[in-house]
Scaffold this active site. Structure first.
Site, mmCIF file in Angstrom:
data_model
loop_
_atom_site.group_PDB
_atom_site.id
_atom_site.type_symbol
_atom_site.label_atom_id
_atom_site.label_comp_id
_atom_site.label_asym_id
_atom_site.label_seq_id
_atom_site.Cartn_x
_atom_site.Cartn_y
_atom_site.Cartn_z
ATOM 1 C CG HIS A 103 -1.663 -1.249 1.453
ATOM 2 N ND1 HIS A 103 -2.854 -1.559 0.846
ATOM 3 C CD2 HIS A 103 -1.334 -2.319 2.210
ATOM 4 C CE1 HIS A 103 -3.251 -2.761 1.236
ATOM 5 N NE2 HIS A 103 -2.327 -3.249 2.062
ATOM 6 C CE1 TYR B 174 -3.373 -7.552 -47.517
ATOM 7 C CE2 TYR B 174 -4.871 -6.656 -49.164
ATOM 8 C CZ TYR B 174 -3.824 -6.494 -48.282
ATOM 9 O OH TYR B 174 -3.221 -5.271 -48.159
ATOM 10 C CB SER C 257 13.078 23.081 -14.484
ATOM 11 O OG SER C 257 12.337 24.288 -14.544
ATOM 12 C CE LYS D 42 11.090 21.009 -9.810
ATOM 13 N NZ LYS D 42 10.066 20.079 -10.146
ATOM 14 C CD GLU E 254 8.630 12.723 -14.770
ATOM 15 O OE1 GLU E 254 8.641 13.558 -15.695
ATOM 16 O OE2 GLU E 254 8.758 13.037 -13.571
HETATM 17 N N1 ARG Z 1 0.618 -2.535 -49.128
HETATM 18 C C1 ARG Z 1 -0.155 -3.706 -49.005
HETATM 19 C C2 ARG Z 1 -0.229 -4.131 -47.547
HETATM 20 O O1 ARG Z 1 0.534 -3.639 -46.814
HETATM 21 C C3 ARG Z 1 0.430 -4.802 -49.833
HETATM 22 C C4 ARG Z 1 -0.547 -5.830 -50.260
HETATM 23 C C5 ARG Z 1 -1.409 -5.273 -51.333
HETATM 24 N N2 ARG Z 1 -2.362 -6.237 -51.804
HETATM 25 C C6 ARG Z 1 -3.411 -5.882 -52.476
HETATM 26 N N3 ARG Z 1 -4.234 -6.814 -52.829
HETATM 27 N N4 ARG Z 1 -3.664 -4.638 -52.802
HETATM 28 O O2 ARG Z 1 -1.031 -4.909 -47.133
#
Ligand code: ARG
Length: 456
Positions: free
Chosen positions: A155, A316, A276, A282, A289
């Protein structure tokens, strides 16, 4: 030059091009991009997908580009869409048509997934090395301070005496766990997504085992859709980084407290503090920090990625491009924070006298005084009450338990004898604590041996 111009007739909006571009940050892994391309080209040649001559041309072209960038002879064009486009365009510019065959059976989706894995795999190793250095610093301070007494707190109130070695040993454990977490994460991520294609593999007879091996992976990833869209490994690394920052921040908080005029446990070296502009007296603990302050920013990167991924359908999506700035920022922050913290720690001066005095003045030996009475036949609950009244008496007199005369002790209990002074001395209080993990010399020697082992 665009890699995808064929299907388009109109120009890209200027802001779209800028918003979409990633070269300002993905140029950071140009080495990984070229190495990945080299492995891919060699494999294409090996599989008879491109000719021997083409393979040689591409490989030499990529080697030259690598060396030219490294030597500063070739500057990365920041108007290119991304590093993948830049390298491919430069290659084709230099070696002609053969360069156009490099991307056979590959997509930027598996390419970027590969680059990021290779880059962050290396980053994990580097951060691990920095942690090892920090652990070495901590251990060496521990070894020199097995008898440097100080108050232990609960504490933020003085509780029982410990030693500096014992206190720092706690941080050794934390950073040691961080190091092992990084190693675990690195093991899990070490599979190559190259050959996953856009998402569904390819019809070319790619040898994914070959490229994985060439790039030092344990093997290829097992599912191409996962291969292109997995960023779990980055989240794991960011979680490791967050934990490291959290530990550094805790430690920083203690440094800041120890450095106050009220505590004066430590003196921070001039090289690691600043002054400071208005108050000439200081000397501020800015590094501690800033480490504490920057911890939030690393947590931020972790949350950025968790959030970016939570609603992403397979496979993707361009959202994944957001992984880079968040990861790089966290990486740079954690890397500099460890280095600076290590530097600050290794140059700290500990005011051992002040620390011992503070332990002495804080009634940290009250438990031991009660235990003394218990040894002399008084039930613990009664002993607790007697010492409580003694403490009150001392507070009134503004002195420590050790400062009382034997007569004064005896006013509270006839069980006190001359050996009370020895029994409640700081040294005895610490030395008698020899359970595993405790601050006594025997226990600390065991702890130090364990730390030595953990370092290797
Ligand atoms: N600059 C893109 C990334 O970082 C690369 C991949 C791009 N792929 C695409 N299908 N446009 O993800």
């Amino acid at each position: 030059m665009k890699l995808w111009g064929g299907r388009f007739t109109g120009e890209t909006n200027e802001l779209v091009a800028k918003y979409n571009s990633s070269i300002t940050f993905d140029s950071r892994f140009w080495r990984e991009d070229i190495k990945g391309s080299m492995a891919h080209a060699l494999m294409l040649g090996n599989q008879g997908i491109i000719t021997h001559e083409e393979t040689e041309l591409i490989h030499k072209g990529l080697t030259d580009i690598y060396n030219d960038i490294e030597a500063g002879r070739l500057e990365i064009d920041m108007t290119a869409e991304d590093i993948h486009s830049f390298v491919e365009a430069t290659l084709t510019e230099r070696i002609g048509d053969a360069g156009k065959k490099l991307h056979t059976g590959r997509s930027r989706n598996d390419q970027v997934a590969l680059d990021m894995r290779m880059y962050s795999r290396n980053a994990a190793t580097e951060i691990g090395k920095k942690l090892k250095k920090l652990l070495t610093t901590i251990l060496s301070i521990m070894k020199e301070n097995t008898e440097t007494y100080m108050p232990g707190f609960t504490h933020l109130q003085k509780a029982q005496p410990v030693t500096l070695a014992h206190h720092l040993g706690a941080y050794f454990e934390m950073f040691s766990r961080d190091r092992s977490r990084l190693k675990d994460a690195r093991e899990r991520m070490n599979y190559s997504p190259l050959g996953s294609g856009a998402l569904a593999g390819t019809t070319y007879p790619l040898d994914r085992e070959m490229t994985a091996k060439a790039l030092d992976f344990y093997g290829p990833t097992e599912n191409s859709m996962d291969g292109v869209s997995d960023r779990d490994y980055l989240i794991e690394l960011l979680s490791c980084f967050s934990m490291i920052m959290m530990h550094l921040s805790r430690f920083s908080e203690e440094i800041i407290i120890w450095n106050t005029n009220e505590y004066r446990f430590i003196e921070i070296d001039d090289a690691y503090s600043t002054g400071s502009s208005i108050m000439p007296q200081k000397k501020n603990p800015d590094i501690a920090e800033l480490v504490r302050g920057k911890t939030g920013r690393v947590y931020g990167s972790l949350i950025t990625l968790l959030t970016a991924l939570k609603g992403l359908p397979l496979a993707y999506n361009k959202d994944l491009q957001e992984d880079k700035e968040a990861f790089f920022d966290a990486l740079d922050t954690v890397s500099d924070s460890i280095t600076l913290f290590d530097g600050m720690l290794s140059t700290l001066t500990f005011n051992k006298e002040v620390m011992a005095q503070s332990a002495k003045n804080g009634f940290t030996n009250a438990t031991d005084a009660a235990d003394y009475l218990v040894v002399h036949g008084i039930p613990f609950r009664d002993a607790h009450g007697i010492i409580g009244r003694l403490v009150l008496y001392c507070i009134d007199k503004n002195c420590a338990l050790d400062d009382l005369s034997l007569d004064e002790f005896k006013q509270f209990s006839p069980a006190f004898e001359q050996d009370i002074y020895e029994a409640i001395s700081l040294k005895t209080c610490v030395e008698k604590r020899n359970t595993i993990g405790a601050p006594g010399m025997q226990a600390i020697e065991r702890m130090i041996a364990h730390c030595e082992e953990a370092l290797y």
